[in-house]
Scaffold this motif. Structure first.
Motif, short mmCIF file in Angstrom:
data_model
loop_
_atom_site.label_atom_id
_atom_site.label_comp_id
_atom_site.label_asym_id
_atom_site.label_seq_id
_atom_site.Cartn_x
_atom_site.Cartn_y
_atom_site.Cartn_z
N ARG A 232 3.59 5.82 -2.82
CA ARG A 232 4.90 6.41 -3.10
C ARG A 232 5.07 6.64 -4.61
NH1 ARG A 232 10.92 4.24 -1.25
NH2 ARG A 232 11.99 6.07 -2.03
N THR B 265 5.66 7.50 2.89
CA THR B 265 5.46 6.15 2.33
C THR B 265 6.76 5.36 2.38
OG1 THR B 265 5.75 7.14 0.13
CG2 THR B 265 3.49 6.74 0.87
N ALA B 266 7.90 6.03 2.10
CA ALA B 266 9.19 5.33 2.21
C ALA B 266 9.41 4.89 3.65
CB ALA B 266 10.32 6.24 1.74
N ALA C 106 3.26 9.73 -5.29
CA ALA C 106 3.92 10.91 -4.69
C ALA C 106 5.17 11.30 -5.48
CB ALA C 106 4.28 10.62 -3.23
N LEU D 11 -2.34 9.14 4.13
CA LEU D 11 -1.89 9.60 2.81
C LEU D 11 -2.95 10.45 2.13
CD1 LEU D 11 0.95 8.99 2.01
CD2 LEU D 11 0.15 7.10 3.39
N ARG D 12 -4.21 10.20 2.50
CA ARG D 12 -5.27 11.04 1.95
C ARG D 12 -5.17 12.48 2.46
NH1 ARG D 12 -11.84 9.96 2.00
NH2 ARG D 12 -12.30 11.74 0.69
N VAL E 266 7.06 4.12 5.84
CA VAL E 266 6.20 2.97 6.15
C VAL E 266 6.88 1.68 5.70
CG1 VAL E 266 4.04 1.80 5.55
CG2 VAL E 266 4.01 4.22 6.16
N THR F 162 -6.59 6.65 -2.13
CA THR F 162 -6.65 6.46 -0.68
C THR F 162 -8.11 6.38 -0.20
OG1 THR F 162 -6.36 8.85 -0.44
CG2 THR F 162 -4.41 7.48 -0.17
N ALA G 65 -4.25 4.57 4.76
CA ALA G 65 -4.82 5.26 3.60
C ALA G 65 -5.25 6.68 3.98
CB ALA G 65 -6.02 4.47 3.06
N VAL H 238 -1.58 13.88 -7.79
CA VAL H 238 -2.10 14.23 -6.46
C VAL H 238 -3.60 13.90 -6.34
CG1 VAL H 238 -2.51 16.10 -4.83
CG2 VAL H 238 -0.28 15.89 -5.95
N ALA I 228 -2.58 14.06 0.44
CA ALA I 228 -3.00 14.25 -0.95
C ALA I 228 -3.98 15.41 -1.07
CB ALA I 228 -3.62 12.97 -1.51
N GLU I 229 -4.71 15.68 0.02
CA GLU I 229 -5.69 16.77 -0.01
C GLU I 229 -5.16 18.07 0.59
OE1 GLU I 229 -9.11 14.96 1.78
OE2 GLU I 229 -9.68 13.96 -0.08
N VAL J 20 3.45 16.90 -1.13
CA VAL J 20 3.84 15.81 -2.02
C VAL J 20 5.18 15.19 -1.59
CG1 VAL J 20 4.46 15.19 -4.38
CG2 VAL J 20 2.42 16.57 -3.94
N ALA K 189 4.58 13.18 1.45
CA ALA K 189 3.96 11.88 1.18
C ALA K 189 5.01 10.88 0.70
CB ALA K 189 2.84 12.03 0.15
N ALA K 190 5.94 11.35 -0.13
CA ALA K 190 7.00 10.45 -0.62
C ALA K 190 7.83 9.95 0.57
CB ALA K 190 7.89 11.19 -1.62
N GLN L 201 0.85 -1.20 0.00
CA GLN L 201 0.00 0.00 0.00
C GLN L 201 0.88 1.26 0.00
OE1 GLN L 201 -3.49 2.65 2.18
NE2 GLN L 201 -2.94 0.77 3.21
N ALA L 202 1.91 1.26 0.85
CA ALA L 202 2.80 2.42 0.93
C ALA L 202 3.50 2.64 -0.42
CB ALA L 202 3.83 2.21 2.04
#
Lengths: 383, 383
Positions: A170, B188-189, A173, B169-170, B191, A188, B166, A181, B173-174, B181, B184-185, A165-166
């Motif tokens: 990624r 996620t890395a 992102a 990250l949402r 995680v 998500t 999720a 975006v 994203a919002e 952004v 988020a990168a 999921q991550a």
């Protein structure tokens, strides 16, 4: 537009035809009554998708550290359990194909090419949910191989799912495309819906047969299956630069096609040919699964519905001869209570709705060809 | 810079002092030898963070559908298991406080205010990992309450965790902020690293005591604990508009402080006061946990190390009198083999490295005050 609707009606989903559980071919593949060009087009699309998306997907999975990489490579079929390379059979790639086809339908070939990373992200999300669902459902087989949790334990499968999921988010992102975006926001939100759908599914399976309504199962199926197909199409539309209404229409197309797919899948779960499905005949009935045709049958209020409810109230018999007879009785009860007819009619209705949604966003049937072929593919499949 | 380093040396982490397992206060809270203003500053920062981040966090959790919402509200302490409201004790908010303090340190108060949503995202990721870790580790208590899986089952806890990842990250994203952004990168890395760390942890716990090296445990602790603290600080720096080097320095600060925290946490797991930790004395020894002081002791090659290895090779005895004696013997063996001294020295060294990283990015000690106070807080804690 008129020609478009006519063509889609002509291509209405062919669901498995009436018959008994024994020995009858469940679906309409090479022996379909309709033309096969849609199937061929879909097969070509799926193959092209694999060729485009697999390198992106593989590179993402290879970037994972240690055990996460091993488990993910196994799950995708690129490695054996012992770590040796495998030819790989990472599913049919329906979702990434929908991303690319939707992008191409609304934005032409360049939009499709730009959406490859997003297509890989959608496929990663799909596979994260498969890894976790198999743990929760204690399913031991996936794509004709032992599921990841049976090989690497629950911990390995849960963590590899979390990592996928991550990884999906990624990829988005790190995608400089302006659609990345809003695509992440949609993806998500979709994951949350998938989780809710899976939770409702396990909850419904625990309840007594008469405590489950058809509406609940339809809502669950839309969340569990329709949401991600809709999201895939919507993300493709975003990468084509489509406006909100068109994105919503593509989401609706995917959702309705996804529900049609689930209805057909449930029909196959009862009447599918074991030689093609790889599962024993009536597998869903043996598991007492509250699939859509079964719940529709249970709700019929007829003697056949009562017989089915009575069968579902007892555990499956283990002795071979009795078991076969029980499956036959349950299969016939679902059929006599109208479960099969309802599912087939509902699938056709959902496909019609899907076509209406598609027509809202794509006026030119030529452009919609890929999406139509894929929708036809998922609802015509017989295994 | 000189004053800055002097101040940080003066504020070096105070780890629990030597003593036996019985009855001794494990930490240095209100009876610390150093000044308390750092602790008070941290407490005020954590309280302000809760006031800022909780509404964002709560709104995000409330947006979840049905069961996902119920399980998440329970996990965060906002609801009882029966669904009635609870006062809520959603942890100490160290990670969101680090996001806000890092943003403020590098970009002033406005940057801190802009990072509230990102701080909530980091806290959501932390809680997603807690939900899943508790399932995998079969831990039954979290924040003095039954863990989510004991109340809602494995399926509920796995899905709620998936949904929280999720949701995190949402939120990003919002978030229209330009840092969202790259944040988020990074998240996620992170995680992926957390997953790898948790996998290594469960793997190390399954191995024999003499098959685990100190390096492996340090790498695991950095992945499992350091990575998210580092990520929190790095995301704060991103929201301050910091350049790559400063972001990397803040990540390093958080990672090293995180390792110091883990070392102290492991010392508390052996020598902590049960009245303050809420766990029985020597709980980690009873569980045969390969914590950092234990693995350091096992590697010492002394008679005490051999005695500890022998104790760890056998299951924990159940009879009360024998059990207490065994815990005392194991505790003393870790101490005599130098496990406690090593952990304390290593924690101090990690804190010194953390300060060096911080000094690379923040020259003004006034600006760094919040981050220093938080680092001190997590490494001075005694429960």
């Amino acid at each position: 537009m008129a020609r478009f609707m006519t063509e889609t009606e002509h291509r209405a989903p062919a669901v498995p035809r009436a018959g008994t559980a024994e020995g009858r071919r469940g679906g309409t593949g090479e022996n379909a009554t309709g033309p096969l060009d849609g199937q061929e087009e879909a097969a070509a699309l799926l193959e092209r998708t694999r060729a485009l998306v697999d390198p992106e997907l593989r590179a993402a999975v290879e970037s994972l550290p240690g055990a996460m990489r091993s488990i993910a490579l196994y799950h995708f079929g690129w490695r054996q359990a012992d770590g040796t390379p495998a030819a790989g059979s990472a599913g049919k790639a329906v979702r990434p194909a929908l991303v690319l086809a939707a992008a191409a339908a609304l934005g032409g070939p360049a939009a499709g090419a730009a959406a490859v990373r997003a297509a890989a992200a959608v496929e990663l999300v799909h596979n994260f949910t498969l890894l976790h669902d198999d743990v929760m459902d204690r399913d031991t087989t996936r794509r004709h191989r032992p599921t990841a949790w049976t090989v690497f334990g629950d911990t390995g499968a849960i963590l590899a799912g979390d990592a996928l999921q991550a990884l999906a988010l990624r990829l988005l992102a790190e995608d400089p495309h302006p659609a990345a975006v809003p695509a992440a926001a949609r993806l998500t939100a979709c994951v949350v819906e998938l989780c809710a759908g899976q939770h409702t599914d396990t909850d419904l399976e625990r309840r007594a047969p008469d405590e489950v309504t058809l509406d609940e199962v339809l809502v669950m199926a839309e969340a569990k299956t329709g949401a991600l197909l809709g999201c895939a199409c919507a993300i493709g539309a975003l990468y084509a630069g489509a406006g909100e209404e068109d994105v919503a229409a593509l989401d609706g197309f995917g959702r309705q096609a996804g529900l049609a797919f689930q209805l057909i899948d449930d029909v196959i779960g009862i009447w599918g040919d074991p030689r093609r499905t790889g599962k024993p005949a009536g597998a869903d009935l043996v598991a007492r699964k509250k699939s859509l045709p079964v719940v529709a049958a249970l709700a019929a209020g007829t003697p056949a519905a009562a017989e089915l409810a009575s069968l579902y109230g007892k555990p499956h018999v283990k002795e071979a001869a009795d078991a076969a007879e029980e499956i036959t009785r349950a299969t016939q009860a679902v059929e006599r209570a109208g479960g099969r007819d309802w599912a087939q009619a509902e699938a056709a209705d959902r496909m019609a709705r899907a076509m209406q949604e598609l027509a809202r966003a794509v006026a030119d049937p030529e452009s919609a060809g890929g999406l139509l072929a894929l929708a036809e593919f998922v609802t015509r499949r017989s295994s």
